[in-house]
Design a protein around this motif. Structure first.
Motif, PDB file in Angstrom:
ATOM      1  N   VAL A   1     -14.665   0.358   4.614  1.00 28.36           N
ATOM      2  CA  VAL A   1     -14.373   1.790   4.598  1.00 28.36           C
ATOM      3  C   VAL A   1     -12.928   1.974   4.152  1.00 28.36           C
ATOM      4  N   ASN A   2     -12.733   2.842   3.170  1.00 27.76           N
ATOM      5  CA  ASN A   2     -11.390   3.143   2.674  1.00 27.76           C
ATOM      6  C   ASN A   2     -11.076   4.605   2.947  1.00 27.76           C
TER       7      ASN A   2
ATOM      8  N   LEU B   1      -5.195   3.762   3.705  1.00 25.25           N
ATOM      9  CA  LEU B   1      -4.358   3.672   2.511  1.00 25.25           C
ATOM     10  C   LEU B   1      -3.405   4.868   2.459  1.00 25.25           C
ATOM     11  N   TYR B   2      -2.139   4.595   2.198  1.00 24.36           N
ATOM     12  CA  TYR B   2      -1.158   5.673   2.137  1.00 24.36           C
ATOM     13  C   TYR B   2      -0.172   5.401   1.008  1.00 24.36           C
ATOM     14  N   GLU B   3       0.378   6.481   0.464  1.00 25.48           N
ATOM     15  CA  GLU B   3       1.376   6.385  -0.595  1.00 25.48           C
ATOM     16  C   GLU B   3       2.688   5.865  -0.006  1.00 25.48           C
ATOM     17  N   ALA B   4       3.446   5.111  -0.792  1.00 29.22           N
ATOM     18  CA  ALA B   4       4.676   4.471  -0.319  1.00 29.22           C
ATOM     19  C   ALA B   4       5.664   5.447   0.314  1.00 29.22           C
ATOM     20  N   ASP B   5       5.725   6.660  -0.196  1.00 30.24           N
ATOM     21  CA  ASP B   5       6.708   7.619   0.324  1.00 30.24           C
ATOM     22  C   ASP B   5       6.128   8.562   1.385  1.00 30.24           C
TER      23      ASP B   5
ATOM     24  N   MET C   1       1.550   9.793   6.842  1.00 25.78           N
ATOM     25  CA  MET C   1       0.225   9.161   6.775  1.00 25.78           C
ATOM     26  C   MET C   1       0.274   7.720   7.290  1.00 25.78           C
ATOM     27  N   LYS C   2       1.369   7.043   7.042  1.00 23.83           N
ATOM     28  CA  LYS C   2       1.526   5.694   7.587  1.00 23.83           C
ATOM     29  C   LYS C   2       1.502   5.754   9.116  1.00 23.83           C
ATOM     30  N   GLU C   3       2.270   6.681   9.690  1.00 23.62           N
ATOM     31  CA  GLU C   3       2.321   6.816  11.145  1.00 23.62           C
ATOM     32  C   GLU C   3       0.972   7.231  11.724  1.00 23.62           C
ATOM     33  N   ALA C   4       0.260   8.110  11.019  1.00 28.85           N
ATOM     34  CA  ALA C   4      -1.070   8.517  11.486  1.00 28.85           C
ATOM     35  C   ALA C   4      -1.991   7.300  11.529  1.00 28.85           C
TER      36      ALA C   4
ATOM     37  N   THR D   1      -6.831  -1.651   9.036  1.00 26.54           N
ATOM     38  CA  THR D   1      -5.695  -2.258   8.360  1.00 26.54           C
ATOM     39  C   THR D   1      -4.957  -1.167   7.604  1.00 26.54           C
ATOM     40  N   ILE D   2      -3.640  -1.157   7.744  1.00 25.72           N
ATOM     41  CA  ILE D   2      -2.819  -0.137   7.088  1.00 25.72           C
ATOM     42  C   ILE D   2      -2.226  -0.747   5.826  1.00 25.72           C
ATOM     43  N   LYS D   3      -2.469  -0.077   4.698  1.00 24.18           N
ATOM     44  CA  LYS D   3      -2.010  -0.617   3.414  1.00 24.18           C
ATOM     45  C   LYS D   3      -1.307   0.442   2.598  1.00 24.18           C
ATOM     46  N   GLU D   4      -0.159   0.070   2.064  1.00 22.33           N
ATOM     47  CA  GLU D   4       0.569   0.942   1.148  1.00 22.33           C
ATOM     48  C   GLU D   4      -0.025   0.785  -0.243  1.00 22.33           C
ATOM     49  N   VAL D   5      -0.208   1.908  -0.927  1.00 21.61           N
ATOM     50  CA  VAL D   5      -0.697   1.868  -2.307  1.00 21.61           C
ATOM     51  C   VAL D   5       0.349   2.455  -3.224  1.00 21.61           C
TER      52      VAL D   5
END
Length: 124
Positions: free
Chosen positions: A59-60, A95-99, A103-106, A119-123
């Protein structure tokens, strides 16, 4: 069992499932007027998938923004996937944008609740 295909709109994310490749993706902004109704087909699809397939599921989730009611639905979906992980391999990529620190914190908050399936991944 049928695949889900919901087109991206100004208020709702695209939702695409792929039974052949065992994938589900949700991408975009999630501020529907009725989150429970909007996400109901996703929950039904996951329930059906769990009953009819022993294959791993990927799931993405790549959300740009979501409102409070959507966060409750997303959490319900993540909890469903977490329960399914006892019977099959389930991989959830947040998946979250680098800036996009929000969304990273969520993703990190959801990960604290559902654990290792997320798994949290920067795209780029």
């Amino acid at each position: 069992m049928k695949d889900i295909s919901v087109e991206l709109s100004e208020l709702t994310p695209s939702i695409q499932s792929d039974l052949t490749n065992h994938k589900l993706s949700i991408e975009g902004i999630s501020i529907p007027e009725n989150s429970k109704e909007f996400y109901k087909p996703v929950k039904e699809w996951i329930t059906e998938y769990n009953k009819s397939s022993n294959d791993a599921l990927e799931v993405n989730l790549k959300l740009d923004y979501f409102n409070t009611s959507s966060s409750f639905c997303i959490l319900e979906i993540l909890k469903m996937l977490n329960s399914a992980s006892g019977k099959k391999q389930v991989y959830v990529n947040w998946l979250y944008e680098a800036d996009d620190e929000d969304m990273k914190e969520a993703g990190e908050e959801f990960q604290n609740i559902v654990g290792d399936i997320l798994t949290i991944k920067e795209v780029a």
